[in-house]
Design a protein around this motif. Structure first.
Motif, short mmCIF file in Angstrom:
data_model
loop_
_atom_site.label_atom_id
_atom_site.label_comp_id
_atom_site.label_asym_id
_atom_site.label_seq_id
_atom_site.Cartn_x
_atom_site.Cartn_y
_atom_site.Cartn_z
N LEU A 9 5.61 12.68 0.73
CA LEU A 9 6.52 11.80 0.51
C LEU A 9 7.37 11.44 1.95
CD1 LEU A 9 7.95 10.58 -2.52
CD2 LEU A 9 9.63 11.35 -0.91
N THR A 10 7.89 12.53 2.47
CA THR A 10 8.56 12.35 3.60
C THR A 10 7.80 11.54 4.84
OG1 THR A 10 9.55 14.63 3.33
CG2 THR A 10 9.82 13.72 5.63
N ASP A 11 6.58 11.74 4.94
CA ASP A 11 5.64 11.13 5.87
C ASP A 11 5.78 9.59 5.75
OD1 ASP A 11 3.36 13.76 6.57
OD2 ASP A 11 5.41 13.38 7.53
N LEU A 12 5.44 9.31 4.27
CA LEU A 12 5.43 7.96 3.91
C LEU A 12 6.56 7.39 3.96
CD1 LEU A 12 3.30 8.64 0.45
CD2 LEU A 12 2.31 7.52 2.69
N GLU A 13 7.72 7.83 3.80
CA GLU A 13 9.10 7.27 3.78
C GLU A 13 9.36 6.81 5.28
OE1 GLU A 13 12.58 7.97 0.52
OE2 GLU A 13 11.71 9.88 1.40
N VAL A 14 8.95 7.63 6.32
CA VAL A 14 9.19 7.41 7.51
C VAL A 14 8.42 6.08 7.83
CG1 VAL A 14 8.77 8.14 9.95
CG2 VAL A 14 9.66 9.73 8.37
N ARG A 15 7.20 5.96 7.64
CA ARG A 15 6.43 4.61 7.67
C ARG A 15 7.19 3.73 7.02
NH1 ARG A 15 4.14 2.16 11.72
NH2 ARG A 15 2.61 0.50 10.90
N TYR A 16 7.53 3.76 5.87
CA TYR A 16 7.85 2.87 4.70
C TYR A 16 9.23 2.08 5.54
CZ TYR A 16 9.44 0.72 0.30
OH TYR A 16 9.83 -0.05 -0.39
N ALA A 17 10.23 2.98 6.01
CA ALA A 17 11.10 2.61 6.77
C ALA A 17 10.98 1.74 8.02
CB ALA A 17 12.28 3.74 7.28
N GLU A 18 10.06 2.33 8.78
CA GLU A 18 9.42 1.43 9.92
C GLU A 18 9.00 -0.17 9.66
OE1 GLU A 18 7.85 5.31 12.57
OE2 GLU A 18 6.44 3.86 11.83
N VAL A 19 8.26 0.06 8.53
CA VAL A 19 7.86 -1.33 7.91
C VAL A 19 8.77 -2.13 7.80
CG1 VAL A 19 6.32 -2.19 6.31
CG2 VAL A 19 5.30 -0.48 7.60
N ASN A 20 9.57 -1.48 6.88
CA ASN A 20 10.96 -2.39 6.35
C ASN A 20 11.89 -2.68 7.67
OD1 ASN A 20 10.65 -2.35 3.52
ND2 ASN A 20 11.40 -0.67 3.24
N GLY A 21 11.85 -1.96 8.52
CA GLY A 21 12.67 -2.46 9.88
C GLY A 21 12.06 -3.51 10.42
N ALA A 22 10.78 -3.28 10.64
CA ALA A 22 10.13 -4.73 11.30
C ALA A 22 10.14 -5.77 10.52
CB ALA A 22 8.46 -4.22 11.39
N THR A 46 0.95 -1.27 -0.11
CA THR A 46 -0.02 -0.06 0.00
C THR A 46 0.99 1.31 0.22
OG1 THR A 46 -1.65 -1.06 1.22
CG2 THR A 46 -1.99 1.10 1.49
N LEU A 47 2.02 1.22 0.99
CA LEU A 47 2.77 2.57 0.86
C LEU A 47 3.40 2.66 -0.36
CD1 LEU A 47 4.31 1.90 4.53
CD2 LEU A 47 2.96 3.90 3.62
N GLU A 48 3.79 1.59 -1.06
CA GLU A 48 4.67 1.77 -2.11
C GLU A 48 3.69 2.31 -3.32
OE1 GLU A 48 7.91 -1.75 -1.73
OE2 GLU A 48 6.16 -2.24 -2.69
N LYS A 49 2.48 1.93 -3.37
CA LYS A 49 1.48 2.55 -4.03
C LYS A 49 1.33 4.24 -4.15
CE LYS A 49 -1.42 -1.68 -5.43
NZ LYS A 49 -2.34 -2.39 -4.40
N GLU A 50 1.31 4.51 -2.53
CA GLU A 50 1.03 5.85 -2.36
C GLU A 50 2.51 6.64 -2.65
OE1 GLU A 50 -1.77 4.73 1.39
OE2 GLU A 50 0.10 5.88 1.69
N LEU A 51 3.49 5.88 -2.39
CA LEU A 51 4.71 6.69 -2.76
C LEU A 51 4.86 7.02 -4.07
CD1 LEU A 51 7.15 4.86 -0.33
CD2 LEU A 51 6.78 7.33 -0.32
N ALA A 52 4.44 5.99 -5.05
CA ALA A 52 4.33 6.14 -6.72
C ALA A 52 3.48 7.41 -7.04
CB ALA A 52 4.06 5.04 -7.45
N THR A 53 2.44 7.76 -6.15
CA THR A 53 1.56 8.87 -6.52
C THR A 53 2.23 10.13 -6.51
OG1 THR A 53 0.37 9.17 -4.47
CG2 THR A 53 -0.35 7.52 -6.08
N VAL A 54 3.08 10.15 -5.38
CA VAL A 54 3.77 11.45 -5.37
C VAL A 54 5.50 11.66 -5.49
CG1 VAL A 54 2.27 12.37 -3.57
CG2 VAL A 54 4.32 11.01 -2.66
#
Ligand SMILES: [Zn+2]
Length: 118
Positions: free
Chosen positions: A66-79, A17-25
């Motif tokens: 994008l910054t907000d999405l990237e923060v969450r993306y890093a958290e998910v990848n970290g988990a 879901t995050l990758e789809k949202e990231l691709a929109t911005v």
């Protein structure tokens, strides 16, 4: 933590879901696939100063999202990396077990409730 499969599938779902949202911005940084960069909206009317101003405004809005999405993306990848490493569910501050209701609320949680925000 014995069974991480339900958390793993929720995290994988959120990652898609995050990758789809990231691709929109934005778009993936060619030299680092885990990094994303904001893209300006192509209007094809760069000569018009108003359009350039709109475009700049749109670009900075995209960059903020994008910054907000990237923060969450890093958290998910970290988990997901912690699941791979077998350290999932262990508080990064005090090494306690992270409470199940905390992980159910946020499967990317890095700390227990006592160390939240640290
Ligand atoms: Zn803790």
């Amino acid at each position: 933590m014995k069974d991480t499969s339900s958390y793993a599938s929720r995290l994988e779902e959120e990652k898609v879901t995050l990758e789809k949202e990231l691709a929109t911005v934005g778009r993936r940084n060619p030299s680092n696939p885990n990094d994303w960069e904001a893209v300006p909206q192509e209007t094809g009317q760069e000569s018009d100063p108003n359009d350039r101003a709109d475009q700049m405004e749109h670009f900075s809005e995209n960059a903020a999202i994008l910054t907000d999405l990237e923060v969450r993306y890093a958290e998910v990848n970290g988990a997901l990396a912690r699941i791979e490493a077998g350290t999932y569910g262990i508080c990064e501050e005090g090494s306690e077990e992270i409470e199940l209701d905390r992980l159910n609320a946020d499967p990317a949680a890095r700390t227990c409730k006592a160390h939240m925000g640290k």
